[in-house]
Design an enzyme around this catalytic site. Structure first.
Site, PDB file in Angstrom:
ATOM      1  N   ASN A  36       0.878  -1.325   0.000  1.00 36.36           N
ATOM      2  CA  ASN A  36      -0.023   0.074   0.217  1.00 36.36           C
ATOM      3  C   ASN A  36       0.990   1.161   0.100  1.00 36.36           C
ATOM      4  O   ASN A  36       1.396   1.603   0.998  1.00 36.36           O
ATOM      5  CB  ASN A  36      -0.868   0.012   1.208  1.00 36.36           C
ATOM      6  CG  ASN A  36      -1.593   1.343   1.673  1.00 36.36           C
ATOM      7  OD1 ASN A  36      -1.951   2.028   0.394  1.00 36.36           O
ATOM      8  ND2 ASN A  36      -2.422   1.269   2.357  1.00 36.36           N
ATOM      9  N   TRP A  37       0.825   1.714  -1.122  1.00 33.08           N
ATOM     10  CA  TRP A  37       1.841   2.798  -1.220  1.00 33.08           C
ATOM     11  C   TRP A  37       1.378   4.285  -0.713  1.00 33.08           C
ATOM     12  O   TRP A  37       2.090   5.300  -0.634  1.00 33.08           O
ATOM     13  CB  TRP A  37       2.220   3.160  -2.712  1.00 33.08           C
ATOM     14  CG  TRP A  37       3.386   2.368  -3.508  1.00 33.08           C
ATOM     15  CD1 TRP A  37       3.978   1.335  -2.666  1.00 33.08           C
ATOM     16  CD2 TRP A  37       3.534   2.065  -4.755  1.00 33.08           C
ATOM     17  NE1 TRP A  37       4.667   0.545  -3.638  1.00 33.08           N
ATOM     18  CE2 TRP A  37       4.765   1.227  -4.815  1.00 33.08           C
ATOM     19  CE3 TRP A  37       3.389   2.824  -5.768  1.00 33.08           C
ATOM     20  CZ2 TRP A  37       5.126   0.964  -6.062  1.00 33.08           C
ATOM     21  CZ3 TRP A  37       3.766   2.464  -7.047  1.00 33.08           C
ATOM     22  CH2 TRP A  37       4.772   1.511  -7.232  1.00 33.08           C
ATOM     23  N   LYS A  38       0.103   4.412  -0.348  1.00 32.77           N
ATOM     24  CA  LYS A  38      -0.590   5.501   0.093  1.00 32.77           C
ATOM     25  C   LYS A  38      -0.124   6.605  -0.609  1.00 32.77           C
ATOM     26  O   LYS A  38      -0.019   6.487  -2.043  1.00 32.77           O
ATOM     27  CB  LYS A  38      -0.086   5.637   1.583  1.00 32.77           C
ATOM     28  CG  LYS A  38      -0.152   4.386   2.312  1.00 32.77           C
ATOM     29  CD  LYS A  38      -0.005   4.688   3.899  1.00 32.77           C
ATOM     30  CE  LYS A  38      -0.224   3.438   4.638  1.00 32.77           C
ATOM     31  NZ  LYS A  38      -0.157   3.050   5.940  1.00 32.77           N
ATOM     32  N   HIS A  48      -9.679   1.428   4.326  1.00 33.41           N
ATOM     33  CA  HIS A  48      -8.391   1.508   4.838  1.00 33.41           C
ATOM     34  C   HIS A  48      -8.529   2.288   6.294  1.00 33.41           C
ATOM     35  O   HIS A  48      -9.362   3.238   6.252  1.00 33.41           O
ATOM     36  CB  HIS A  48      -7.228   1.978   3.958  1.00 33.41           C
ATOM     37  CG  HIS A  48      -5.942   1.931   4.649  1.00 33.41           C
ATOM     38  ND1 HIS A  48      -5.427   2.920   5.497  1.00 33.41           N
ATOM     39  CD2 HIS A  48      -4.987   0.943   4.836  1.00 33.41           C
ATOM     40  CE1 HIS A  48      -4.220   2.588   5.861  1.00 33.41           C
ATOM     41  NE2 HIS A  48      -4.001   1.509   5.487  1.00 33.41           N
ATOM     42  N   GLU A  56      -7.047   4.987   7.560  1.00 29.49           N
ATOM     43  CA  GLU A  56      -6.636   6.177   7.177  1.00 29.49           C
ATOM     44  C   GLU A  56      -7.762   6.614   6.603  1.00 29.49           C
ATOM     45  O   GLU A  56      -7.990   8.012   6.763  1.00 29.49           O
ATOM     46  CB  GLU A  56      -5.410   6.538   6.276  1.00 29.49           C
ATOM     47  CG  GLU A  56      -4.185   6.189   7.230  1.00 29.49           C
ATOM     48  CD  GLU A  56      -2.981   5.621   6.344  1.00 29.49           C
ATOM     49  OE1 GLU A  56      -2.903   5.645   5.347  1.00 29.49           O
ATOM     50  OE2 GLU A  56      -2.138   5.152   7.160  1.00 29.49           O
ATOM     51  N   GLU A  79      -5.732  -4.927  10.337  1.00 32.33           N
ATOM     52  CA  GLU A  79      -4.957  -3.962  10.631  1.00 32.33           C
ATOM     53  C   GLU A  79      -5.103  -3.285  11.742  1.00 32.33           C
ATOM     54  O   GLU A  79      -5.886  -2.221  11.724  1.00 32.33           O
ATOM     55  CB  GLU A  79      -4.637  -2.694   9.445  1.00 32.33           C
ATOM     56  CG  GLU A  79      -4.090  -3.562   7.844  1.00 32.33           C
ATOM     57  CD  GLU A  79      -3.706  -2.314   6.936  1.00 32.33           C
ATOM     58  OE1 GLU A  79      -2.458  -2.775   6.785  1.00 32.33           O
ATOM     59  OE2 GLU A  79      -4.482  -1.711   6.609  1.00 32.33           O
ATOM     60  N   GLY A 104       1.960   2.176  10.817  1.00 32.45           N
ATOM     61  CA  GLY A 104       2.977   3.403  10.541  1.00 32.45           C
ATOM     62  C   GLY A 104       3.281   3.789  11.910  1.00 32.45           C
ATOM     63  O   GLY A 104       4.420   4.837  12.029  1.00 32.45           O
ATOM     64  N   SER A 137       2.974  -2.225  10.539  1.00 39.07           N
ATOM     65  CA  SER A 137       4.499  -1.970  10.632  1.00 39.07           C
ATOM     66  C   SER A 137       5.119  -3.339  10.388  1.00 39.07           C
ATOM     67  O   SER A 137       5.896  -4.157  11.010  1.00 39.07           O
ATOM     68  CB  SER A 137       4.705  -1.808  12.173  1.00 39.07           C
ATOM     69  OG  SER A 137       4.514  -0.559  12.427  1.00 39.07           O
ATOM     70  N   GLY A 184       2.654  -1.182   4.299  1.00 36.25           N
ATOM     71  CA  GLY A 184       2.751   0.258   3.880  1.00 36.25           C
ATOM     72  C   GLY A 184       4.313   0.695   3.496  1.00 36.25           C
ATOM     73  O   GLY A 184       4.817   0.675   2.796  1.00 36.25           O
ATOM     74  N   GLY A 185       4.779   1.402   4.676  1.00 38.73           N
ATOM     75  CA  GLY A 185       6.091   1.895   4.720  1.00 38.73           C
ATOM     76  C   GLY A 185       7.125   1.138   4.046  1.00 38.73           C
ATOM     77  O   GLY A 185       8.129   1.417   3.086  1.00 38.73           O
TER      78      GLY A 185
HETATM   79  P1  PGA Z   1       2.499   0.270   7.612  1.00 39.70           P
HETATM   80  O1  PGA Z   1       1.130   0.575   6.881  1.00 39.70           O
HETATM   81  O2  PGA Z   1       3.104  -1.043   7.051  1.00 39.70           O
HETATM   82  O3  PGA Z   1       3.261   1.783   7.215  1.00 39.70           O
HETATM   83  O4  PGA Z   1       2.267   0.064   8.984  1.00 39.70           O
HETATM   84  C1  PGA Z   1       0.283  -0.389   6.669  1.00 39.70           C
HETATM   85  C2  PGA Z   1      -1.021   0.053   6.152  1.00 39.70           C
HETATM   86  O5  PGA Z   1      -1.426   1.138   6.227  1.00 39.70           O
HETATM   87  O6  PGA Z   1      -1.637  -0.742   5.352  1.00 39.70           O
END
Ligand code: PGA
Length: 257
Positions: A8-10, A98, A100, A175, A181, A220, A241-242
């Site tokens: 997930n590149w956001k 998601h 966010e 999640e 994050g 994470s 994500g990250g």
């Molecule tokens: P993260 O994000 O790996 O940076 O914690 C995961 C996500 O939001 O899907």
């Protein structure tokens, strides 16, 4: 069941950067000896989908997705995107709900359920994201939150007769909001407990189909914890994500076993 490793590149990367990253990932996957059942998804910003899909197209196991979708064909919905537009750009999957989107943008369960059903009805596969906040966990509400988030979606899918096709077109990503994050990955016992709860809720709500749906863990995930997470019962993949932004790092997670 396939094991899905999803990026997930956001809100990151220009088109050029996306093309480079997916091309590099493509090369790395081609040179790796991955388990037969492994699938790799990359959820890119809308602007990158077409370039990423072009770079991924010769590998059927590498699929591109969008990060959100609006439940209408077209019309006066400024800033939104329809399933047909996503498919036209080359997306096969889309994220729905998601954390966010739920906690920063303010999407509620009903809206997430509506977009999930609409995307499925219009040719996209959906990865539904669920999970509790730290406050909800500390208040002992984990299972209530998972049940509430899944029930609204399942009822909507049942009312639209969409349950039969779900094993090929639907996945759930658990999640915990407090692990996204933050560098705080949920402990093994917490992941096992939450994933067992998700599995049992899916079976209660959807019958035998609930057994066949992949449940991914997200929050994470890093190369260092990917393999141990993938060994846990009911963990059928990872949403990253990250650690997905850099192709070489993400590839270590894709190849983890
Ligand atoms: P993260 O994000 O790996 O940076 O914690 C995961 C996500 O939001 O899907």
């Amino acid at each position: 069941m396939n094991t899905i490793i999803a990026a997930n590149w956001k809100m990151n990367k220009t088109r050029e950067e996306a093309k480079e990253s997916v091309s590099e990932l493509f090369r790395l996957i081609a040179g790796a000896d991955l388990p037969e059942t492994r699938r790799v998804f990359v959820f890119t910003p809308f602007t990158c989908i077409a370039d990423a899909a072009e770079a991924a197209k010769a590998n059927p196991k590498l699929l591109i997705g969008g990060q959100d979708v609006y439940p209408a064909d077209h019309g006066a919905f400024t800033g939104e995107i329809s399933p047909a537009m996503l498919r036209d750009a080359g997306a096969r999957w889309v994220l729905a709900g998601h954390s966010e989107r739920r906690h920063i943008i303010g999407e509620n369960d009903d809206f997430v359920a509506e977009k999930t059903a609409f995307a499925l009805q219009n040719g996209l596969s959906v990865m539904l994201c669920i999970g509790e906040t730290l406050q909800e966990r500390e208040d002992g509400q984990l299972k209530d939150v998972l049940l509430r988030q899944l029930t609204v979606v399942a009822n909507n899918l049942k009312s639209k007769n969409l349950v039969g096709s779900l094993p090929q077109t639907f996945a759930v990503a658990y999640e915990p909001v407090w692990a996204i994050g933050t560098g705080k990955v949920a402990g093994e016992a917490e992941v096992l407990d939450a994933h067992a709860a998700v599995r049992s809720i899916l079976e209660d709500l959807l019958g035998p189909v609930g057994k066949q749906l992949p449940i991914l863990y997200g929050g994470s995930v890093k190369p260092a914890n990917a393999a141990s997470l993938l060994k846990l019962d009911n963990v059928d993949g990872l949403l990253v994500g990250g650690a997905s932004l850099e192709a070489k790092t993400f590839m270590q997670i894709v190849a983890a076993q």
